[in-house]
Motif scaffolding. Structure first.
Motif, mmCIF file in Angstrom:
data_model
loop_
_atom_site.group_PDB
_atom_site.id
_atom_site.type_symbol
_atom_site.label_atom_id
_atom_site.label_comp_id
_atom_site.label_asym_id
_atom_site.label_seq_id
_atom_site.Cartn_x
_atom_site.Cartn_y
_atom_site.Cartn_z
ATOM 1 N N LEU A 184 37.861 24.487 11.779
ATOM 2 C CA LEU A 184 38.138 25.572 12.715
ATOM 3 C C LEU A 184 38.624 26.799 11.947
ATOM 4 N N GLU A 185 37.956 27.911 12.118
ATOM 5 C CA GLU A 185 38.302 29.115 11.358
ATOM 6 C C GLU A 185 39.291 30.005 12.084
ATOM 7 N N ARG A 186 39.344 29.898 13.410
ATOM 8 C CA ARG A 186 40.215 30.786 14.179
ATOM 9 C C ARG A 186 40.903 29.989 15.278
ATOM 10 N N GLN A 187 42.215 30.106 15.352
ATOM 11 C CA GLN A 187 42.992 29.514 16.445
ATOM 12 C C GLN A 187 44.205 30.400 16.722
ATOM 13 N N ILE A 188 44.613 30.421 17.980
ATOM 14 C CA ILE A 188 45.813 31.149 18.394
ATOM 15 C C ILE A 188 46.789 30.139 18.992
ATOM 16 N N PHE A 189 48.059 30.201 18.582
ATOM 17 C CA PHE A 189 49.100 29.315 19.100
ATOM 18 C C PHE A 189 50.199 30.166 19.732
ATOM 19 N N VAL A 190 50.770 29.681 20.822
ATOM 20 C CA VAL A 190 51.906 30.351 21.459
ATOM 21 C C VAL A 190 53.067 29.376 21.549
ATOM 22 N N VAL A 191 54.217 29.786 21.031
ATOM 23 C CA VAL A 191 55.468 29.034 21.183
ATOM 24 C C VAL A 191 56.489 29.970 21.813
ATOM 25 N N THR A 192 57.527 29.414 22.398
ATOM 26 C CA THR A 192 58.549 30.235 23.045
ATOM 27 C C THR A 192 59.935 29.753 22.626
ATOM 28 N N MET A 193 60.866 30.686 22.611
ATOM 29 C CA MET A 193 62.257 30.346 22.300
ATOM 30 C C MET A 193 63.147 30.853 23.428
ATOM 31 N N PRO A 194 63.786 29.961 24.177
ATOM 32 C CA PRO A 194 64.660 30.385 25.283
ATOM 33 C C PRO A 194 66.055 30.750 24.792
ATOM 34 N N GLY A 195 66.862 31.274 25.716
ATOM 35 C CA GLY A 195 68.283 31.450 25.444
ATOM 36 C C GLY A 195 68.766 32.869 25.273
ATOM 37 N N PHE A 196 67.840 33.846 25.212
ATOM 38 C CA PHE A 196 68.260 35.215 24.929
ATOM 39 C C PHE A 196 68.647 36.010 26.179
ATOM 40 N N ASP A 197 68.639 35.381 27.333
ATOM 41 C CA ASP A 197 69.071 36.060 28.555
ATOM 42 C C ASP A 197 70.591 35.991 28.631
ATOM 43 N N THR A 198 71.225 36.744 27.746
ATOM 44 C CA THR A 198 72.662 36.596 27.462
ATOM 45 C C THR A 198 73.501 37.504 28.360
ATOM 46 N N HIS A 199 73.643 37.096 29.620
ATOM 47 C CA HIS A 199 74.500 37.854 30.534
ATOM 48 C C HIS A 199 75.988 37.572 30.295
ATOM 49 N N ASP A 200 76.279 36.440 29.666
ATOM 50 C CA ASP A 200 77.686 36.111 29.423
ATOM 51 C C ASP A 200 77.806 35.354 28.093
ATOM 52 N N GLU A 201 78.982 35.374 27.552
ATOM 53 C CA GLU A 201 79.310 34.708 26.293
ATOM 54 C C GLU A 201 78.352 35.086 25.161
ATOM 55 N N GLN A 202 77.910 36.327 25.169
ATOM 56 C CA GLN A 202 76.985 36.747 24.115
ATOM 57 C C GLN A 202 77.628 36.656 22.737
ATOM 58 N N HIS A 203 78.923 36.890 22.655
ATOM 59 C CA HIS A 203 79.605 36.853 21.357
ATOM 60 C C HIS A 203 79.559 35.456 20.745
ATOM 61 N N ARG A 204 79.454 34.404 21.566
ATOM 62 C CA ARG A 204 79.351 33.034 21.059
ATOM 63 C C ARG A 204 77.908 32.609 20.846
ATOM 64 N N ARG A 205 77.004 33.055 21.721
ATOM 65 C CA ARG A 205 75.660 32.512 21.767
ATOM 66 C C ARG A 205 74.666 33.250 20.862
ATOM 67 N N HIS A 206 74.819 34.557 20.749
ATOM 68 C CA HIS A 206 73.750 35.349 20.132
ATOM 69 C C HIS A 206 73.567 35.042 18.653
ATOM 70 N N HIS A 207 74.658 34.901 17.917
ATOM 71 C CA HIS A 207 74.515 34.652 16.483
ATOM 72 C C HIS A 207 73.911 33.271 16.215
ATOM 73 N N ALA A 208 74.182 32.303 17.103
ATOM 74 C CA ALA A 208 73.574 30.981 16.947
ATOM 75 C C ALA A 208 72.078 31.033 17.227
ATOM 76 N N LEU A 209 71.681 31.833 18.201
ATOM 77 C CA LEU A 209 70.260 32.003 18.495
ATOM 78 C C LEU A 209 69.521 32.621 17.312
ATOM 79 N N LEU A 210 70.116 33.637 16.717
ATOM 80 C CA LEU A 210 69.473 34.290 15.569
ATOM 81 C C LEU A 210 69.404 33.338 14.375
ATOM 82 N N ARG A 211 70.451 32.514 14.188
ATOM 83 C CA ARG A 211 70.431 31.559 13.075
ATOM 84 C C ARG A 211 69.345 30.504 13.292
ATOM 85 N N GLU A 212 69.204 30.048 14.530
ATOM 86 C CA GLU A 212 68.160 29.070 14.840
ATOM 87 C C GLU A 212 66.772 29.676 14.648
ATOM 88 N N LEU A 213 66.594 30.911 15.067
ATOM 89 C CA LEU A 213 65.314 31.595 14.868
ATOM 90 C C LEU A 213 65.000 31.706 13.383
#
Length: 308
Positions: free
Chosen positions: A161-190
């Motif tokens: 196969l010479e051409r393929q497209i893949f889609v993956v998703t990463m949840p968790g960035f809808d940071t309405h609260d506790e962004q100071h705890r959650r955001h840096h962990a999300l970036l580290r995981e990414l």
């Protein structure tokens, strides 16, 4: 946008490749693969995406393959007087055949447990959060999705196969609260997930053939709405791999609330200066779509100034 379209750019790309004779319909994997959930990117007039689970092959439990095929024969035998049942039967047969195909090929791919990162974690496994200095658990979904992609890339290469497209998703960035705890962990995981994927491509000697890019029009406001941020607009996207030029495109916006870079609602919504269609257009050109054919896949591209 002046109209809502039922198809996504991946679905339109599949039609384009099929019309050009570049789509290999004989392989059961197909052109478009999403992991864990279906993607509107792959909506098309005729093209069907393949949706795979993350980090493991498809399995049907409770029966061996021979017994399974025997018991399933009545389900996928054609019923000539009922068109609907014929469609269901054809899809059931394809699902059984695809299950056997993936089970056979998945376990013949590279054994990533042989590779470890500097944290002594196996490839496509996240290190312990305490080792990373995090006080919040990482999801671990993206890295398993990318493992599936890496294995399917290896299978696709072996199958020609010479051409393929893949889609993956990463949840968790809808940071309405506790962004100071959650955001840096999300970036580290990414960061860790993308790093492991690139190591896998290096192991397979496919770094010149694979590119990864992020796509989203869902940014965040700069003004908080609780202990986090609200829905925004402009943001930053990443291109990694063979198509990347190792430089930044665009300009840092003026972050003052009254600047021309901000929406007038005073919420700190950044107005984007590069459209997602422009980034997608560059990726399409990288995989061989001529600039003159881009409107077939990106109908709105003519509204934006091109990027060189």
């Amino acid at each position: 946008a002046q109209q809502r379209r039922r198809t996504g750019w991946g679905g339109r790309l599949a039609k384009y490749w099929r019309d050009k004779g570049l789509y290999q319909t004989s392989n059961p994997l197909g052109l478009n693969i999403s992991v864990e959930r279906s993607s509107t990117t792959f909506n098309g007039e005729r093209s069907n995406e393949l949706v795979l689970p993350a980090g493991r092959p498809i399995k049907i439990w409770g029966a061996g393959r021979a017994e399974l095929n025997k018991s399933m024969i009545p389900l996928y035998s054609p019923v000539h007087n009922n068109a609907f049942l014929n469609v269901i039967a054809a899809r059931q047969k394809r699902a059984i055949e695809l299950t056997a195909y993936l089970e056979e090929h998945w376990y013949s791919t590279y054994d990533y447990s042989k590779l470890t990162d500097p944290f002594d974690s196996a490839l496509f496994a996240l290190p312990d959060e305490q080792l990373l200095g995090l006080d919040i658990q990482m999801h671990g979904k993206l890295i398993k999705q990318l493992e599936t992609v890496a294995r399917m890339i290896e299978v696709g290469q072996r199958e020609g196969l010479e051409r393929q497209i893949f889609v993956v998703t990463m949840p968790g960035f809808d940071t309405h609260d506790e962004q100071h705890r959650r955001h840096h962990a999300l970036l580290r995981e990414l960061s860790l997930s993308l790093w492991h994927f690139q190591l896998a491509m290096q192991t397979l000697k496919l770094t010149d053939n694979v590119s990864l890019f992020t796509q989203s029009d869902f940014g965040r406001t700069l003004v908080p709405n609780n202990s986090g941020t609200d829905h925004g607009w402009g943001g930053i996207q990443i291109i990694m791999g063979a198509a990347a030029k190792g430089q930044l495109f665009g300009e840092m916006p003026d972050l003052r609330q009254t600047s021309e870079s901000m929406d007038k609602d005073q919420r700190g919504r950044i107005i984007p200066t590069i459209a997602s269609e422009q980034i997608t257009a560059q990726m399409l050109k990288w995989i061989g779509v001529p600039a003159t054919d881009l409107p077939q896949i990106l109908p709105s591209i003519g509204r934006f100034i091109g990027m060189s």
